[in-house]
Scaffold this motif. Sequence first.
Motif, PDB file in Angstrom:
ATOM      1  N   VAL A 181       0.834  -1.203   0.000  1.00  0.00           N
ATOM      2  CA  VAL A 181       0.000   0.000   0.000  1.00  0.00           C
ATOM      3  C   VAL A 181       0.869   1.254   0.000  1.00  0.00           C
ATOM      4  CG1 VAL A 181      -1.728   1.323   1.273  1.00  0.00           C
ATOM      5  CG2 VAL A 181      -1.958  -1.159   1.083  1.00  0.00           C
ATOM      6  N   LYS A 182       1.955   1.242   0.785  1.00  0.00           N
ATOM      7  CA  LYS A 182       2.849   2.401   0.790  1.00  0.00           C
ATOM      8  C   LYS A 182       3.513   2.576  -0.577  1.00  0.00           C
ATOM      9  CE  LYS A 182       5.041   4.012   4.349  1.00  0.00           C
ATOM     10  NZ  LYS A 182       5.962   4.291   5.489  1.00  0.00           N
ATOM     11  N   ALA A 183       3.917   1.477  -1.196  1.00  0.00           N
ATOM     12  CA  ALA A 183       4.537   1.553  -2.516  1.00  0.00           C
ATOM     13  C   ALA A 183       3.560   2.114  -3.547  1.00  0.00           C
ATOM     14  CB  ALA A 183       5.027   0.173  -2.945  1.00  0.00           C
ATOM     15  N   LEU A 222       3.725   5.624  -5.729  1.00  0.00           N
ATOM     16  CA  LEU A 222       3.578   5.586  -7.181  1.00  0.00           C
ATOM     17  C   LEU A 222       2.454   6.505  -7.650  1.00  0.00           C
ATOM     18  CD1 LEU A 222       4.459   4.225  -9.859  1.00  0.00           C
ATOM     19  CD2 LEU A 222       2.753   2.447  -9.396  1.00  0.00           C
ATOM     20  N   LYS A 223       1.344   6.499  -6.940  1.00  0.00           N
ATOM     21  CA  LYS A 223       0.171   7.273  -7.336  1.00  0.00           C
ATOM     22  C   LYS A 223       0.364   8.767  -7.120  1.00  0.00           C
ATOM     23  CE  LYS A 223      -4.766   7.848  -6.317  1.00  0.00           C
ATOM     24  NZ  LYS A 223      -5.907   7.348  -5.493  1.00  0.00           N
ATOM     25  N   ASN A 224       0.964   9.141  -6.001  1.00  0.00           N
ATOM     26  CA  ASN A 224       0.989  10.545  -5.594  1.00  0.00           C
ATOM     27  C   ASN A 224       2.255  11.302  -5.976  1.00  0.00           C
ATOM     28  OD1 ASN A 224      -1.587  10.359  -4.285  1.00  0.00           O
ATOM     29  ND2 ASN A 224      -0.583   9.270  -2.604  1.00  0.00           N
ATOM     30  N   ASN A 225       3.227  10.609  -6.541  1.00  0.00           N
ATOM     31  CA  ASN A 225       4.486  11.246  -6.928  1.00  0.00           C
ATOM     32  C   ASN A 225       4.566  11.291  -8.455  1.00  0.00           C
ATOM     33  OD1 ASN A 225       7.083  12.094  -7.373  1.00  0.00           O
ATOM     34  ND2 ASN A 225       8.065  10.498  -6.162  1.00  0.00           N
ATOM     35  N   ALA A 271      -3.344  -2.088  -7.721  1.00  0.00           N
ATOM     36  CA  ALA A 271      -3.058  -1.301  -8.915  1.00  0.00           C
ATOM     37  C   ALA A 271      -4.349  -0.841  -9.588  1.00  0.00           C
ATOM     38  CB  ALA A 271      -2.218  -2.115  -9.893  1.00  0.00           C
ATOM     39  N   THR A 272      -5.349  -1.728  -9.639  1.00  0.00           N
ATOM     40  CA  THR A 272      -6.618  -1.383 -10.288  1.00  0.00           C
ATOM     41  C   THR A 272      -7.410  -0.375  -9.466  1.00  0.00           C
ATOM     42  OG1 THR A 272      -6.703  -3.593 -11.290  1.00  0.00           O
ATOM     43  CG2 THR A 272      -8.746  -2.320 -11.262  1.00  0.00           C
ATOM     44  N   LEU A 273      -7.519  -0.614  -8.148  1.00  0.00           N
ATOM     45  CA  LEU A 273      -8.348   0.239  -7.303  1.00  0.00           C
ATOM     46  C   LEU A 273      -7.682   1.566  -6.971  1.00  0.00           C
ATOM     47  CD1 LEU A 273      -9.837  -2.360  -4.769  1.00  0.00           C
ATOM     48  CD2 LEU A 273     -10.912  -1.404  -6.820  1.00  0.00           C
ATOM     49  N   LEU A 274      -6.385   1.545  -6.683  1.00  0.00           N
ATOM     50  CA  LEU A 274      -5.707   2.740  -6.197  1.00  0.00           C
ATOM     51  C   LEU A 274      -5.031   3.548  -7.298  1.00  0.00           C
ATOM     52  CD1 LEU A 274      -4.157   1.272  -2.912  1.00  0.00           C
ATOM     53  CD2 LEU A 274      -6.375   2.378  -3.245  1.00  0.00           C
ATOM     54  N   ILE A 275      -4.430   2.875  -8.273  1.00  0.00           N
ATOM     55  CA  ILE A 275      -3.827   3.580  -9.406  1.00  0.00           C
ATOM     56  C   ILE A 275      -4.893   3.898 -10.444  1.00  0.00           C
ATOM     57  CG2 ILE A 275      -2.149   3.464 -11.282  1.00  0.00           C
ATOM     58  CD1 ILE A 275      -0.888   3.739  -8.548  1.00  0.00           C
ATOM     59  N   ASN A 303      -2.888   3.183 -14.924  1.00  0.00           N
ATOM     60  CA  ASN A 303      -2.331   4.497 -15.231  1.00  0.00           C
ATOM     61  C   ASN A 303      -0.849   4.672 -14.912  1.00  0.00           C
ATOM     62  OD1 ASN A 303      -4.647   5.896 -16.334  1.00  0.00           O
ATOM     63  ND2 ASN A 303      -5.539   5.774 -14.294  1.00  0.00           N
ATOM     64  N   LYS A 304      -0.223   3.694 -14.322  1.00  0.00           N
ATOM     65  CA  LYS A 304       1.220   3.706 -14.122  1.00  0.00           C
ATOM     66  C   LYS A 304       1.763   2.328 -14.511  1.00  0.00           C
ATOM     67  CE  LYS A 304       2.152   7.841 -12.263  1.00  0.00           C
ATOM     68  NZ  LYS A 304       2.779   8.092 -10.972  1.00  0.00           N
ATOM     69  N   LEU A 305       3.065   2.232 -14.681  1.00  0.00           N
ATOM     70  CA  LEU A 305       3.698   0.969 -15.058  1.00  0.00           C
ATOM     71  C   LEU A 305       3.832   0.076 -13.825  1.00  0.00           C
ATOM     72  CD1 LEU A 305       6.489   2.503 -17.308  1.00  0.00           C
ATOM     73  CD2 LEU A 305       4.342   1.450 -18.067  1.00  0.00           C
TER      74      LEU A 305
END
Length: 340
Positions: free
Chosen positions: A81-83, A87-90, A109-113, A290-292
């Motif tokens: 979750v921290k990783a 990834l999402k906020n930076n 990745a699906t729910l948070l990204i 939305n991210k790799l």
Amino acid sequence: MDIIVDIGGCDTPEKMIGGALAAAKQHPDYRIVIVGDGALIEKYPDIGGAPNLFVENAPDVITNDDSPTHAIRQKPNSSLVKAIDILKNNDDAIGLVSGGSTGAVLTAATLLIGRMKGVLRPVLASPGMPTAVEGKALCVADCGANVDSKPEFLAQFALMASAYVKAVFGVANPTVGLLSVGTENKKGDERTKAAFELIKNLPLNFVGNMEARYALTGDYDVIISDGFAGNVLIKSIEGTAKMVMGQVKGAIKSSARSKLGALFMKKELKGLKSRMDYHVYGGAAFLGVNKLVVKTHGSSNEVSTAASINNIIKMYEHNLIDEINRAVTEYNTTLAAENA
């Protein structure tokens, strides 16, 4: 640019640390951020040997026994979750490599990204499997993310996986086959037949249906299937390869004459073993978010971790997110026009 490496939940965190350190030294223009048990990471020899390597302490772990959705909500301080949060906020964070629970990584990745606009379902694309043609690897998509897929999903899988193979494998015009029970156009279940009609009209090098026994001939760069069949295909190939290599090893040790013969073939046998090593290809890419994101094996070693990081860099430098966005947008526009 930052690449996040989640070592929580994997079987061999020390080896993943070693791979991240090696990648940091190889790519000094990228920041490698290891997320996991800080005490464990700081103990690793020469951890300070790369100025572009950073550590984020997150000792909590989401395990394979946890329910992915529940664990993501209940374990906000877990390494995954921290990783994902980093990834999402930076804006400088371009990708994530994780050796943790597959279900948790894909769910997070699906729910948070979040899914890319227009993507029906993200797809898990295998990193590469050795084929009969030296230097040519095979990608299977889907290899485990979606066990029930509609024909429209499979068509998008073909678009995304083809763009991925161009970026990571360097294949200019990947050949795409659709996994079926025969090579004839009308073979397969209703879903496969419907997917065939959709894929054949895409701007891809689609060569039609293919049978599993031809997967490793080198005739295909991409094989499209639902996640259930794709996962079975990959694991069947891996199991067969392991058995064959074991049989070869046993045959060599069976007599003094065979051992002597092996000495004359030492170079060739070593090359064969190297080609069959799945670690050199890295982990599977989760395409359509939305991210790799790369999900590597829970038993990843230094080689596979570094390879996964290298693949993130290749995807970023080849603008894979933009390429998938473009391809999916064009596909959805065409489909909407045809159905109007």
